[in-house]
Design a protein around this motif. Sequence first.
Motif: not given
Length: 275
Positions: A113-130
Motif C-alpha cells: 500500500l505504501g507504493r500507491i502514491p507512486h503508481r497510476r490508478a489501476w496500474s499493476p505493480p512495477t519492478a521498482a514497486d516490488e
Amino acid sequence: MTSSGSMTPGSPGSTTLGAERVARTAGGRLILDGVDIAPEPGTTTALLGPNGSGKSTLLRLLCGVLEPSSGLVTLDGRPLADLRRRDVARRVAVVEQQADTLVELTVAEVVRLGRIPHRRAWSPPTAADEHAVRDALHRTGLADRAEQPWQTLSGGERQRVQIARALAQEPRELLLDEPTNHLDIQHQHDLLDLVSALPVTTIVALHDLNLAAMYCDTIVMLSGGRVVAAGAPREVLEPALIADVYGVRVTVTHPDGDDRPHLRVLGTLARSRSS
C-alpha cells in the motif's frame, strides 16, 4: 532550531518539512499556539510533552491531514496547502499510533500500500514497486512474514508492518505518532534503532524521555500547545523543565560520560510536598 524561510532548499543545513507559527483551534479550544519547527535534513526529532500538549495535532498538520488555523506548513519552502496531495504523499510518510483493517490482507499486501502514491490508478505493480516492498520487508525483519495474514499479528508486529509500509513509500520525511506504544522493551529499542538510522528526516512523538534522549538528535518540548524548549537532549532534558512540564522530580545523569542524559523519576511534585 533554524527557520526554513531564510534558507534555500537543498543548501547545507536547509530544512525540508517545517512549520512557521502554526496554530490550530478545534471546538473553540486552542490546541496549538504559534509553533515553529524546522528539523535539519536527515536528523531525528522527538516531540515530547504530556497528553494534550499538541504532539499528534502537530504531526497531522505537518502531513497535511489537518490545516492550521493560522501560520504555515512548508515543504521545500513551498506552502504545503499549495501542493497536490499525491506529491506530498510521495515525500512524506506517516505512521499512526494504531492501524487496523477488516480486509483480509497479507503482510506484503499491507506494505505494498505504501507504493500507491507512486503508481497510476489501476496500474499493476512495477519492478521498482516490488523492489521497494522487498527492501522494506527486509529492513524491518519481516521478509519471512510476507505471506502471513495481517490479522494474525500481534500489536507490536503490526506496528513493524506499518513502518515497512512507510519505508516502501520511499519518503524523504517520516512522521511517527507514538510508535513504541504496545511494544515490549526490546522491540521499542529495535524500532528506534531502525528509525534513527534511516537516511530521512524523522519527526517522532514519544512519551518515554529516555528513549528520546538515546535516539533523537533534537527534542521539541510541548506544553499547553506551545514549544517551551527545543534543542539537543542534553540542553532540553533538565530537571527544572521536566518538573514544570510533567510535574515530576527527576535526576539527570550521564552514565560513563555519555553526552546523552539518562533520567530517573523520583516522584511527583505533589507527593514530594506531602512527604
